[in-house]
Write a protein that holds these residues in place. Sequence first.
Motif, PDB file in Angstrom:
ATOM      1  N   THR A 155       0.763  -1.140  -0.092  1.00  0.00           N
ATOM      2  CA  THR A 155      -0.161   0.103  -0.017  1.00  0.00           C
ATOM      3  C   THR A 155       1.082   1.254  -0.041  1.00  0.00           C
ATOM      4  O   THR A 155       2.173   1.043   0.190  1.00  0.00           O
ATOM      5  N   ARG A 156       0.116   2.359  -0.221  1.00  0.00           N
ATOM      6  CA  ARG A 156       1.192   3.568  -0.096  1.00  0.00           C
ATOM      7  C   ARG A 156       1.808   3.900   1.120  1.00  0.00           C
ATOM      8  O   ARG A 156       2.942   4.515   1.425  1.00  0.00           O
ATOM      9  N   LYS A 157       1.223   3.361   2.267  1.00  0.00           N
ATOM     10  CA  LYS A 157       1.489   3.557   3.442  1.00  0.00           C
ATOM     11  C   LYS A 157       3.060   2.508   3.931  1.00  0.00           C
ATOM     12  O   LYS A 157       3.891   2.951   4.659  1.00  0.00           O
ATOM     13  N   LEU A 169       4.939   1.367   1.682  1.00  0.00           N
ATOM     14  CA  LEU A 169       6.125   1.506   0.691  1.00  0.00           C
ATOM     15  C   LEU A 169       7.623   1.617   1.420  1.00  0.00           C
ATOM     16  O   LEU A 169       8.376   0.960   0.573  1.00  0.00           O
ATOM     17  N   GLU A 199       6.441   3.233  -6.356  1.00  0.00           N
ATOM     18  CA  GLU A 199       5.683   4.540  -5.887  1.00  0.00           C
ATOM     19  C   GLU A 199       5.111   5.239  -7.358  1.00  0.00           C
ATOM     20  O   GLU A 199       4.323   5.800  -7.327  1.00  0.00           O
ATOM     21  N   LEU A 205       2.051   3.696  -8.905  1.00  0.00           N
ATOM     22  CA  LEU A 205       0.752   4.054  -7.948  1.00  0.00           C
ATOM     23  C   LEU A 205       0.312   5.575  -8.145  1.00  0.00           C
ATOM     24  O   LEU A 205      -0.936   5.754  -8.237  1.00  0.00           O
ATOM     25  N   GLU A 206       1.342   6.365  -8.465  1.00  0.00           N
ATOM     26  CA  GLU A 206       0.820   7.753  -8.795  1.00  0.00           C
ATOM     27  C   GLU A 206       0.443   7.895 -10.171  1.00  0.00           C
ATOM     28  O   GLU A 206      -0.767   8.766 -10.167  1.00  0.00           O
ATOM     29  N   GLU A 235      -4.172   2.392  -4.691  1.00  0.00           N
ATOM     30  CA  GLU A 235      -3.720   2.358  -3.436  1.00  0.00           C
ATOM     31  C   GLU A 235      -3.213   1.145  -2.641  1.00  0.00           C
ATOM     32  O   GLU A 235      -2.290   1.177  -1.977  1.00  0.00           O
ATOM     33  N   GLU A 263      -7.607   1.585   0.312  1.00  0.00           N
ATOM     34  CA  GLU A 263      -6.443   1.486   1.100  1.00  0.00           C
ATOM     35  C   GLU A 263      -6.479   0.022   1.914  1.00  0.00           C
ATOM     36  O   GLU A 263      -5.638  -0.754   1.877  1.00  0.00           O
TER      37      GLU A 263
END
Length: 637
Positions: free
Chosen positions: A267-269, A271, A284, A287-288, A293, A317
């Motif tokens: 997840t983004r958190k 990474l 990253e 995902l951007e 998410e 998320e």
Amino acid sequence: MDNQEQHLVRIRRASVEEMVRLSHAEIQPADFFKAFLGRLLQAFEAEGGSLWLQNNATRDQVTPLIQSQPPEGMEELQPENVQNVVLRTLDSTKPLLIAPDRAIAAASQSTAEDAYLDHLTLMCVPFVVDNDSTGCFFAYRTQPSADNFTPDDIYHAQNLLTYVSIYLLNHRLKTVETATKRLDAVTKLSEEFLTTLDQERVCIAAVNLGAEVVQYDRCSISLGYPGALKLVAVTKQDLVEAKSVMARKICEVSEHFLARGEPTLVTRKTLGQIEDEDSRRSIEEYLELTGMETTYSIPLKTGERTLGVMLFESYSENAFDERSIHNMGYLGAHTVRALGRSHQYSSLPMIKGWEALSRARGRVQAMPRHKLYIISGLMLTAILALVFMPWGYNVSGDCVVEASNARFVYAPFDKAALKKMLVKEGDRVLEGQIIAKLDDEPLQNQLQSLITSRNAAKHRMHVAESIRDVAEKNRQKLMMRQHDIQIDLVEEQIRKCNLRSPIEGTVLTKNLEQLEGRVVDTASRICQIASTREMRITVQVPEEKMSDIYEGQSATTVITTFAGEEIEGKVSVVPQESTPGMGGKNVFLVEIPLANKDGKYKPGMMGKTKLHSGTRALGEVIFGDIWHFIKTKLGFD
């Protein structure tokens, strides 16, 4: 009725309306019970309470659905103590009222474990969920005995607890329906895997039909080995072009996941937990680019051999819980077995064919020269006969399913606030059904003002009539007619505040709830409704093939989602103007009617269509496109 009683009636009426809404809302049980208990405690002005559920097969045990925090200094109100009172109430099947002075009671004498009840005002109300389970509502106050609960409170609580039963039954039914749909999807996926030995079709079926087993926003499969992955299938598409940016990005991030060699949830958190800097930067950026998410990757391996990687993605998320990860692992393993079968199928004929070719070459070299000439002549004759043999000729093109009749709903006048949307994406609506409401409060105020003015004019007309003032009477009568016209106009605007569906169909617009509260005008498209009973297949035909297309031409279509099912139809519209296509080439959008009475086909589904263009010489069918390419590139036209 005094003010206190009126206030109590208003609170209870509001609580009933809220309970009705909650019991039919699509919310999680924890959120429902939290809101429900809060509303109950507010309705009865209780300091705390809890909801309990008992399985009738184990009558000596109850489960707390939700309970409030006991007030400071009342540590005795722990679940194990409350449970004793709840069990006795369920055993007696009668409501329980206890006051500190024991003026009202409907239970046996207190025991040592529940001696704390001497300091409480208590209400305990049982309710029936179904034949297999019952529940109980427990509420208490610590005020003096003047604030005791009453039999009226019990009656109102029993009415409200009915909606807990309704919610629990609806939730169980939805759980069973979801499980049934998942089993149906697994069965359909297994049937699709068993009916094909083609790797591409296996992957397309996995990413499209797998959405019924696992909830994700996109799934892709890349096949190959580390350093040479190729994107084979992605959700809702046949293939992504190998040169597109998205295809390259999917393959690039799949390479990093495949290098890890094990299923990976990112997840983004999380990474920052990836140690390899190149992998972290690549994921990253991906995902951007995609706005996703959460991603979960599964390497597709059979034994020591790597087949590729399967990538699941979601815009949420917390989309993939433990159950989802288990189902994704199951889907990945199922896909690996199907790919293994297709690999054996594709490699075995190649090996056998090469062996047969080697044996045939040895026999030819040992053959006498004159016999070789005769066989060569016969083969050349057969080839020429095949080249000029009539053969069916088809024009193929990508296609998409579209609604043949789609209408937009607009605001009937400017500067109107959208008060409430009554439908959401995917809802079926009837012609004339109310789908949204505009705020008509200003119009209602204007209407009341006009009615008041008209009544005043009517009164003045009667006064003038009584004093025989004919001129004033006629003037006031004219004023009443003007007010009547204005009233009719405002009433018509109020009626138009209920926006109605112009046709019977399905709502296509997303996120309609976000429009509530916005000011709209006559140019604002509020939502789109499409009739899905009669749809059309739109086929992209290259302009160089349009000479072979005509109205009434028979066609065969295969929709990707329903691979293996052929749809027969006839061309109804041949456009006179081209449309820009991919690669700078023009295409013509040819239309084929599609009956959809059972709602099976959805707008946006993609597939392939063959337009049958009669017969041609087999040589022209095989080499016609090659010759056309050579003429175009070398300028032989």
